[in-house]
Design an enzyme around this catalytic site. Structure first.
Site, PDB file in Angstrom:
ATOM      1  N   GLU A  78       0.856  -1.186   0.000  1.00  0.00           N
ATOM      2  CA  GLU A  78       0.000   0.000   0.000  1.00  0.00           C
ATOM      3  C   GLU A  78       0.897   1.242   0.000  1.00  0.00           C
ATOM      4  OE1 GLU A  78      -3.773   1.886   2.493  1.00  0.00           O
ATOM      5  OE2 GLU A  78      -2.309   0.615   3.509  1.00  0.00           O
TER       6      GLU A  78
ATOM      7  N   HIS B  30      -0.246   7.959   6.095  1.00  0.00           N
ATOM      8  CA  HIS B  30       1.036   7.650   5.453  1.00  0.00           C
ATOM      9  C   HIS B  30       1.987   8.832   5.551  1.00  0.00           C
ATOM     10  CE1 HIS B  30      -0.004   3.861   3.112  1.00  0.00           C
ATOM     11  NE2 HIS B  30      -1.126   4.183   3.724  1.00  0.00           N
TER      12      HIS B  30
ATOM     13  N   ALA C 149      -9.812   8.001   2.818  1.00  0.00           N
ATOM     14  CA  ALA C 149      -8.766   8.568   1.968  1.00  0.00           C
ATOM     15  C   ALA C 149      -9.139   8.421   0.505  1.00  0.00           C
ATOM     16  CB  ALA C 149      -7.408   7.938   2.259  1.00  0.00           C
TER      17      ALA C 149
ATOM     18  N   ASP D 207      -7.886  -3.882   8.158  1.00  0.00           N
ATOM     19  CA  ASP D 207      -6.849  -2.849   8.031  1.00  0.00           C
ATOM     20  C   ASP D 207      -6.211  -2.614   9.400  1.00  0.00           C
ATOM     21  OD1 ASP D 207      -5.173  -0.931   6.928  1.00  0.00           O
ATOM     22  OD2 ASP D 207      -6.652   0.680   7.012  1.00  0.00           O
TER      23      ASP D 207
ATOM     24  N   LEU E  71      -7.913   8.880  10.553  1.00  0.00           N
ATOM     25  CA  LEU E  71      -7.745   7.622  11.264  1.00  0.00           C
ATOM     26  C   LEU E  71      -6.466   6.944  10.775  1.00  0.00           C
ATOM     27  CD1 LEU E  71     -11.437   6.431  11.060  1.00  0.00           C
ATOM     28  CD2 LEU E  71     -10.229   6.999  13.166  1.00  0.00           C
TER      29      LEU E  71
END
Length: 398
Positions: A132, A144, A223, A286, A322
């Site tokens: 990812e 990220h 996202a 996730d 989150l």
């Protein structure tokens, strides 16, 4: 307990519904026969009596980032077994360990180390890696590291693929970035599932990506854009479907949702599952590296996260986002039933049969038909977990 020969199920999940009173026979780690419950088979040590319980297939998760404060980056190699066992003990018997955005050196080394681990008979079945990043949109970076994001780069992708030694099964990228379409074509040609995520792609860009071979959307609605108003060339604000709208409208596209009660509104799960049936929607945890951790601040696997007492984690880079979830996939199944109103049969299908289908594992995983691996969960009527069975052996009993 030694290897089981029989499992006696009060209710057993099957693709068509729950079957009542079934006796499963296990041979060499696989389901070798189904039959109606009869007198208790001889050799009691090899019999698991779940006549008062619910038996479902082992769960299959396409996105697990870590647990207990550890990630799947190479510097956490000594903790890989602990991460796997955390999820395995909670009923996830097959999953893709996931690496998120990091600098090239970290990702390349981590891919190589993780690929070796996946190939070396770990406690759970790890059929490959979910990569990812780092080809994600800065606008939708979420948790990220924005400094490590990278524009699509063919030679860099080849270095990642070489390091992973054929173990990459899913790549999540932003299809609107320049150069993405060529990467999508290249990955799809190799049989790798290409997914859109952390992306601001328009409907038109998603159509072009699907034409190039993209077939999935990672944690839809997070996202990534929902249908909204956006500027048009004519000067007015028109309707733009975004990634979620593309998932709704394009039969070629499937996607995952994180059903922890925070990432994706539970009221939308049932209609989306109905629209995308039979294989177009699946549940994922996730699970972040902070899954299973008490409230506090954490820095692990490229994610800076704050775990809150309410059962969620936010990015310490930007508290509006989150940072993955703190749940396991069985938690998502339970919440699909209690929060989203799905039947247990549907919820299990979204967390077992459907992900197995997308990973090309349907012959062996995601069901308990003859020839399938003897991976299953024994649930009490309140959906608490009684036992986890892998390859016909009880590996966890509560």
């Amino acid at each position: 307990m030694s290897a089981l020969t029989h499992l006696l199920a009060g209710r057993l999940w099957s693709p068509a519904g729950f079957e009542e009173g079934v006796q499963l026979t296990f041979t060499a780690g696989q389901v070798s026969a189904w039959g109606a419950l009869s007198a208790r088979p001889s050799g009691g040590d090899g019999v698991f009596d779940a006549r008062d319980a619910i038996v479902v297939p082992g769960l299959v998760d396409v996105q697990v980032n870590g647990a207990l404060g550890w990630s799947f980056q190479s510097h956490h190699r000594e903790h890989f077994d602990a991460i796997v066992n955390h999820h395995l003990a909670a009923g996830t018997t097959t999953f893709l360990p996931t690496l998120v955005t990091a600098d090239e050196a970290t990702l390349t080394e981590s891919l190589a180390v993780l690929a070796d681990y996946c190939a070396d008979s770990p406690p759970a079945n790890l059929p490959g890696i979910h990569l990812e990043g780092p080809f994600l949109s800065p606008e939708k970076a979420g948790a990220h590291d924005p400094a490590a994001l990278h524009l699509p780069d063919g030679p860099l992708l080849e270095r990642f693929l070489t390091a992973a030694n054929g173990q990459i099964r899913i790549v999540t990228l932003a299809p609107e970035l320049p150069g993405s379409l060529e990467l999508i074509r290249r990955l799809a040609k190799r049989g790798i599932l290409v997914s859109a995520g952390h992306s601001a792609a328009t409907f038109a860009q998603m159509q072009a990506a699907a034409d190039a071979g993209l077939r999935f959307i990672t944690h839809a609605g997070n996202a990534s854009d929902w249908p909204h108003r956006a500027p048009r060339p004519e000067g007015f604000w028109g309707s733009e479907p975004g990634l979620v709208g593309a998932l709704l409208a394009d039969e070629r596209l499937s996607g995952s949702v994180i059903l922890d009660g925070f990432h994706f509104h539970p009221a939308l799960v049932a209609p989306l599952a109905k629209l995308k049936a039979p294989h177009g929607l699946l549940l994922t945890s996730d699970a972040a590296p902070v899954a299973g951790c008490p409230p506090g601040e954490y820095n692990s696997g490229g994610l800076l996260a704050t775990v809150h007492a309410g059962g969620y984690a936010t990015s310490s880079r930007d508290g509006r986002w989150l940072a993955g979830s703190t749940i396991t996939l069985l938690d998502a199944v339970r919440r699909a039933v209690t929060l989203a109103g799905l039947s247990l049969h549907t919820a299990v299908g979204l967390a077992a049969a459907t992900p197995a289908y997308h990973l090309g594992l349907s012959e062996r995983k995601g069901h308990l038909g003859v020839g399938a691996d003897a991976d299953c969960l024994v649930l009490n009527e309140d959906l608490s977990l009684r036992a986890v069975i892998v390859g016909g052996e009880v590996i966890s009993e509560q």
